[in-house]
Write an enzyme that holds these catalytic residues in place. Structure first.
Site, PDB file in Angstrom:
ATOM      1  N   SER A   1       0.842  -1.193   0.000  1.00  0.00           N
ATOM      2  CA  SER A   1       0.000   0.000   0.000  1.00  0.00           C
ATOM      3  C   SER A   1       0.874   1.238   0.000  1.00  0.00           C
ATOM      4  CB  SER A   1      -0.944   0.018   1.210  1.00  0.00           C
ATOM      5  OG  SER A   1      -0.221   0.194   2.409  1.00  0.00           O
ATOM      6  N   GLY A   2       0.277   2.343  -0.411  1.00  0.00           N
ATOM      7  CA  GLY A   2       0.982   3.613  -0.393  1.00  0.00           C
ATOM      8  C   GLY A   2       0.087   4.685   0.178  1.00  0.00           C
TER       9      GLY A   2
ATOM     10  N   GLY B   1      12.779  -1.099  -0.318  1.00  0.00           N
ATOM     11  CA  GLY B   1      14.144  -1.107  -0.830  1.00  0.00           C
ATOM     12  C   GLY B   1      14.335  -1.891  -2.116  1.00  0.00           C
TER      13      GLY B   1
ATOM     14  N   HIS C   1      14.817   4.765   1.861  1.00  0.00           N
ATOM     15  CA  HIS C   1      14.371   3.437   2.279  1.00  0.00           C
ATOM     16  C   HIS C   1      13.390   3.594   3.429  1.00  0.00           C
ATOM     17  CE1 HIS C   1      15.372  -0.844   3.837  1.00  0.00           C
ATOM     18  NE2 HIS C   1      14.292  -0.832   3.077  1.00  0.00           N
ATOM     19  N   ASP C   2      12.208   3.008   3.289  1.00  0.00           N
ATOM     20  CA  ASP C   2      11.173   3.209   4.304  1.00  0.00           C
ATOM     21  C   ASP C   2      11.607   2.743   5.688  1.00  0.00           C
ATOM     22  OD1 ASP C   2      11.055   0.488   3.695  1.00  0.00           O
ATOM     23  OD2 ASP C   2       8.968   0.536   3.019  1.00  0.00           O
ATOM     24  N   THR C   3      12.431   1.712   5.752  1.00  0.00           N
ATOM     25  CA  THR C   3      12.904   1.248   7.060  1.00  0.00           C
ATOM     26  C   THR C   3      13.807   2.285   7.715  1.00  0.00           C
ATOM     27  OG1 THR C   3      12.804  -1.023   6.267  1.00  0.00           O
ATOM     28  CG2 THR C   3      14.031  -0.630   8.292  1.00  0.00           C
TER      29      THR C   3
ATOM     30  N   ASN D   1      16.526  -9.172   8.335  1.00  0.00           N
ATOM     31  CA  ASN D   1      15.149  -9.260   7.859  1.00  0.00           C
ATOM     32  C   ASN D   1      14.545 -10.576   8.306  1.00  0.00           C
ATOM     33  OD1 ASN D   1      15.667  -6.903   6.561  1.00  0.00           O
ATOM     34  ND2 ASN D   1      15.158  -7.615   4.518  1.00  0.00           N
TER      35      ASN D   1
END
Length: 479
Positions: free
Chosen positions: A19-20, A88, A243-245, A304
């Protein structure tokens, strides 16, 4: 330098693999308020045996979201800036004119398997690459993806002149400037672990042209003003942690003494911490430690663990799967009433990465270990949450051993932070408190970088202090 008394409005474009959303953030009186302007689903599409992202569709949703964010602005105010983060490793290939010259594969595409297995069979090469990049051999690595593209479509090197990772590409569409941002670059297995430059030896190993990349810029770099977008006239495009993380980690109101372990829980469970140096060596490689980067150039060693992807996958086989937040809450409550799982899934099993059927993959692992599979959705939820909790605990203990750390808390953000069963299972397995924050971690980290870049906040540490003062949290003590 913005006025300290005048509210500052920024837009965070936050794209995940499922999702965004576009979030409007307003900073006033040292407090951040969020308004969700737009949310949309995201998924890869299959053509034959291969998987691809709908890049044009994502760009259309981003534009829609930014227009909606602009419409939320108080009368007479303007948007100060925009930042983009995504998942990523995935990328686009462009020519000099900025046109796409190759379809964008999704990281779960099985095309990389031959290269993955080849590298796994050559330990000397794998150790050299790990020593150079600090990233282990994982199926989604950009190195494997790009290497496969060049090997099987060699003419692409004649027409492609730039490689941009997804946040880089959307930054380019917004600003007209092509740059590789540091945190997203660090997910690729191509960045030099000892500097902020690309590893030429690793690029050569995978036969990837070095001229496709520019020297990565650090988070907070102003890329220019938004172009061709009247609603956002004058807004700066800022290279936030792409990178979202990395963005989610920036939002964590962590203890400055370094005793907090971070857990960003979503499709993947990303477990790690902040460090001034990487965690390297044969033991780190065996533990699959990824030395990704913080936006300022320091390190974010993490591992991860397959995350809520397990839960998302299993839902497809049950008609009673939840359809809204209330039904999800009821499902979790029902699973909490079941006894703890005595036999857990091995969440390091790579067959869970992208199986044709998640339920069948789980049942196959259990059958191989002569264990009985659950019979109900509630029982599967209990098994998966307990197994993920153990996976998080195993990652924590590996880090303590390899980095000489002693973690006293686990801080969790992301979708999993709302799952009471997952949080409690993690606390039970790890033997330390799990602190769940009511925090849109990725979007907040994205906005934090914009605010620091604009001069509204001195630095990230100051932002965390302000954020943590009023943040609601739930603490799960180990039982």
């Amino acid at each position: 330098m913005p006025s300290k008394n005048k509210p500052l409005h920024c837009a965070a474009v936050d794209l995940g693999a499922t999702s965004g959303r576009v979030i409007l953030g307003t900073w006033a009186k040292n407090q951040l308020t969020l308004q969700e302007a737009h949310r949309f689903p995201n998924s890869f599409r299959s053509i034959g045996p291969n998987d691809y992202w709908d890049i044009a569709g994502l760009w259309q949703e981003i534009q829609t979201g930014l227009r909606k964010a602009a419409a939320l602005l108080p009368r007479g105010t303007t948007m100060a800036s925009v930042g983009v983060d995504t998942w990523g490793v995935d990328y686009v290939l462009l020519n000099d004119a900025g046109r796409l010259v190759f379809p964008t594969h999704a990281y779960r595409d099985s095309r990389v398997q031959p290269g993955l297995q080849k590298l796994a069979r050559t330990p000397a090469a794998l150790e050299r690459i790990y020593a150079a990049t600090g990233i282990p051999n994982v199926f989604y690595n950009s190195s494997l993806q790009l290497g496969e593209t060049v090997a099987n479509c060699p003419s692409v090197t004649d027409i492609a002149t730039r490689c941009l990772f997804l946040p880089d590409y959307f930054n380019y569409l917004l600003s007209g400037r092509m740059e590789n941002e540091l945190t997203i670059a660090s997910t690729t297995q191509l960045l030099d672990v000892h500097s902020t430059s690309w590893s030429r030896a690793t690029l050569d190993h995978f036969h990837i042209p070095a001229h496709w990349f520019s020297e990565p810029v650090k988070s907070g770099t102003k890329l220019g003003t938004v172009r061709d977008f009247p609603e956002l006239k004058g807004a700066k495009v800022i290279a936030v942690p792409g990178h979202d993380t990395a963005a989610a980690y920036d939002a964590m109101p962590a203890n400055p003494d370094g005793t907090d372990l971070y857990l960003s829980s979503g499709t993947w469970s990303l477990v790690g911490f902040e460090s001034n140096k990487p965690v390297l060596g044969k033991a780190a490689l065996a533990a699959r430690i990824s030395n990704e980067r913080i936006g300022d150039g320091r390190y974010r060693p993490l591992t991860n663990v397959i995350g809520l992807w397990l839960l998302e996958g299993i839902m497809k086989d049950f008609a009673e799967r939840p359809k809204n937040d209330k039904e999800w809450a009821s499902l979790i409550t029902a699973a909490e009433k079941l006894p703890r799982s005595t036999a857990l899934l091995d969440v390091t099993d790579t067959t869970f990465a992208n199986p044709p059927n998640m339920k069948a993959a789980i049942e196959a692992q259990l059958k191989k270990r002569k264990l009985r599979a659950p019979k109900t959705l509630v029982a599967y939820v209990r098994l998966i949450c307990d197994s993920l909790g153990q996976g998080h605990a195993d990652a924590m203990r590996a880090f303590e051993k390899l980095a000489g750390r002693n973690f006293k808390r686990i801080l969790i953000v992301g979708g999993g932070s709302k799952n009471r069963l997952l949080c409690q299972a993690t606390a039970n397995a790890a033997g330390v408190p799990v602190v769940s924050f009511q925090l849109e971690g990725t979007a907040v980290g994205n906005l934090a970088s914009q605010l620091v870049s604009l001069g509204a906040v001195k630095n990230l540490a100051t932002f965390r202090q302000h954020l943590g003062a009023d943040l609601k949290k739930t603490i799960y003590q180990p039982l």
